[in-house]
Design a protein around this motif. Sequence first.
Motif, short mmCIF file in Angstrom:
data_model
loop_
_atom_site.label_atom_id
_atom_site.label_comp_id
_atom_site.label_asym_id
_atom_site.label_seq_id
_atom_site.Cartn_x
_atom_site.Cartn_y
_atom_site.Cartn_z
N GLN A 284 0.46 -0.85 0.11
CA GLN A 284 -0.24 -0.25 0.26
C GLN A 284 0.25 1.08 -0.34
OE1 GLN A 284 0.21 -2.34 1.83
NE2 GLN A 284 -2.32 -3.44 2.38
N GLY A 285 2.06 1.24 0.52
CA GLY A 285 3.29 2.73 1.17
C GLY A 285 3.54 2.74 -0.24
N SER A 286 3.84 1.29 -1.20
CA SER A 286 4.64 1.35 -2.64
C SER A 286 3.49 1.96 -3.33
CB SER A 286 5.62 0.49 -2.87
OG SER A 286 6.07 -0.08 -2.02
N MET A 287 2.58 1.88 -3.54
CA MET A 287 1.61 2.12 -4.59
C MET A 287 1.46 3.87 -4.21
SD MET A 287 -1.56 -0.21 -4.38
CE MET A 287 -2.35 0.57 -5.20
N GLN A 288 0.80 4.39 -3.07
CA GLN A 288 0.63 5.57 -3.08
C GLN A 288 2.13 6.59 -3.20
OE1 GLN A 288 0.25 6.56 1.55
NE2 GLN A 288 -1.62 4.73 1.62
N LEU A 289 3.58 6.22 -3.25
CA LEU A 289 4.56 6.89 -3.95
C LEU A 289 4.65 6.77 -5.25
CD1 LEU A 289 7.63 5.14 -1.54
CD2 LEU A 289 6.89 7.69 -2.06
N ASN A 290 4.01 5.18 -5.65
CA ASN A 290 4.06 5.32 -7.09
C ASN A 290 3.17 6.49 -7.52
OD1 ASN A 290 6.29 3.42 -7.28
ND2 ASN A 290 5.45 1.93 -7.37
N SER A 291 1.89 6.26 -7.43
CA SER A 291 1.22 7.17 -7.59
C SER A 291 1.82 8.37 -7.71
CB SER A 291 -0.62 7.57 -6.61
OG SER A 291 0.40 7.89 -5.75
N LYS A 292 2.64 9.18 -7.17
CA LYS A 292 3.45 10.01 -8.24
C LYS A 292 4.85 10.26 -8.50
CE LYS A 292 1.57 11.44 -3.28
NZ LYS A 292 1.98 11.51 -1.61
N LEU A 293 5.22 9.25 -9.14
CA LEU A 293 6.19 9.42 -9.39
C LEU A 293 6.21 8.94 -10.65
CD1 LEU A 293 8.63 7.00 -6.95
CD2 LEU A 293 8.25 9.37 -7.24
N SER A 294 6.79 8.95 -11.82
CA SER A 294 7.40 9.07 -13.13
C SER A 294 8.09 8.99 -13.52
CB SER A 294 6.80 10.44 -13.67
OG SER A 294 5.73 11.01 -13.47
N THR A 295 8.46 7.82 -14.80
CA THR A 295 9.35 7.63 -15.47
C THR A 295 9.81 8.00 -16.53
OG1 THR A 295 9.31 4.78 -15.20
CG2 THR A 295 10.09 5.32 -17.80
N PHE A 296 10.15 8.98 -16.75
CA PHE A 296 10.81 9.95 -17.39
C PHE A 296 11.86 9.51 -19.07
CE2 PHE A 296 10.60 11.88 -13.61
CZ PHE A 296 9.74 12.56 -13.63
N PRO A 297 11.60 10.52 -19.79
CA PRO A 297 11.77 9.85 -21.07
C PRO A 297 12.86 9.86 -21.56
CG PRO A 297 10.75 11.98 -21.85
CD PRO A 297 10.36 11.20 -19.96
#
Length: 516
Positions: free
Chosen positions: A354-367
């Motif tokens: 759950q904590g990782s999902m909260q972080l990942n929801s704000k993180l991008s993979t940049f081009p």
Amino acid sequence: MLPCSAGASYIECRTTALLHPNRSDHGPMLNGPSPNITFSRQWVVWILNSTINLMLRPMWVMQSERFSLLWEGQKKGKEGSAALAFEEESTAVASDLSQSLYECFRPRTQVVVREEDCKALNGDGLPPIVLVHGIFGFGKGRLGGLSYFAGAEKKDERVLVPDLGSLTSIHDRARELFYYLKGGRVDYGEEHSKNYGHSQFGKVYEQGHYPEWDENHPIHFVGHSAGAQVVRVLQQMLADKTFGGYDNTSENWVLSLTSLSGALNGTTRTFLDGMQPEDGRLMKPVCLLQLCRLGVIVYDWIDIPWLKNYYNFGFDHFNLTWKKAGLWGLVDYLLGNIGPFASGDWILPDLTIQGSMQLNSKLSTFPNTYYFSYATKRTCKIMRVTVPSSILGIHPLLFIRVLQMSQWRHPPDVSPPFKGYRDEDWHDNDGALNTISMTHPRIPTEHPSHLIVDDLECQPLQPGIWYYKILEGDHILFIVNRERAGVQFDLIYDGIFQRCRKHAFRSTPQTLPNQS
């Protein structure tokens, strides 16, 4: 090789003990100082040696080294050598601590990293490679000079190994990493600090380890375990320009990110250790993590300077010390009324699914950034049942966890952590993380990825894609004990450094030293 008593390093002492088990010059008296010697440093070493076995041996890292030595000795039929290695390691740690006692036992005010402590990088245009440790990890200079990355930093002249909080949150560690590189006083952010009840500012770096860091001077990052997620959060902070006084930051400051058994999507082990599967934020009343919490609070509250210099959990900005909290403050910390474990601003909530999902929801993979991931597993399927794939090949400290994680079942009366969750997808693991979590960011949104078997399959590298490779190994394959990993250790790190130097660049290939 010099004997320990002549000033040899910890690694040299340990190696000497393994190669020459019958020698008597491996260090200060293994069975106690001679009664004919007056009180001296040897007595201090011997006293600390006895004390450390009670105080520091429970630490994950030191236990890992000790059991690894014993295990390797038993496999090779050298029980005597392994037993001597056990004693030798304790003596070496005691010696390091006694040295720290002589040099560091003085009142502390503000933690300042001096300019002369910063590693100078040759100015030939090559970006540094920054190795970021994981949970319970440590950077250069801790634990008497023991290398978390097992000496991999020596493979390249431009490698930095920062010392970040070993149990602090992903957010706090990302902030520390920025100021470690750029220099200045660590600013955890005003809003974040108020929300979680700690000081806004931390240690001071008089000069950054790479102050020229910007879009024209980007950096290669290599993160192990939670360290990979730290770099991702840092890159997002750079893109969002969240560092006061730095208006020109961008995601392009990160040239590449290599994840080693990275905690990209959380792990079910947090639930086995004591996190509540209902929300992934709170701990069970009775569990292993509660013991860890109590030990860390007492350790920080006692605040012995030379011991904190030897190993630090990283909670200095919470002011847990007896000087600032007092006796009643200790009671509040122990009862869970205040502090990092009460507010949730520590590493374990960030490592739950759950904590990782909260972080990942704000993180991008940049081009414009290159991503590469090594996922590890020590399991296999026998008649559709996931079991450990080896007995001797799994570290003794991890074997039980490999077995438990391979049989994990989410409580039926608790809602699954995300839609589409299936227990069987999370059974393959390396004793600390689930293999599915280590390949690439996949929850709540799956990022572009490509599975490879051979490194040549991803050349030329394309930015913005998570190339991932699955290896047979447990969670500490890449760290602490180089001898245990064998040739595979060198092959992996040689491949990582070669990729950073020859295949990951923005415009034109880099010119390597001594290369026309």
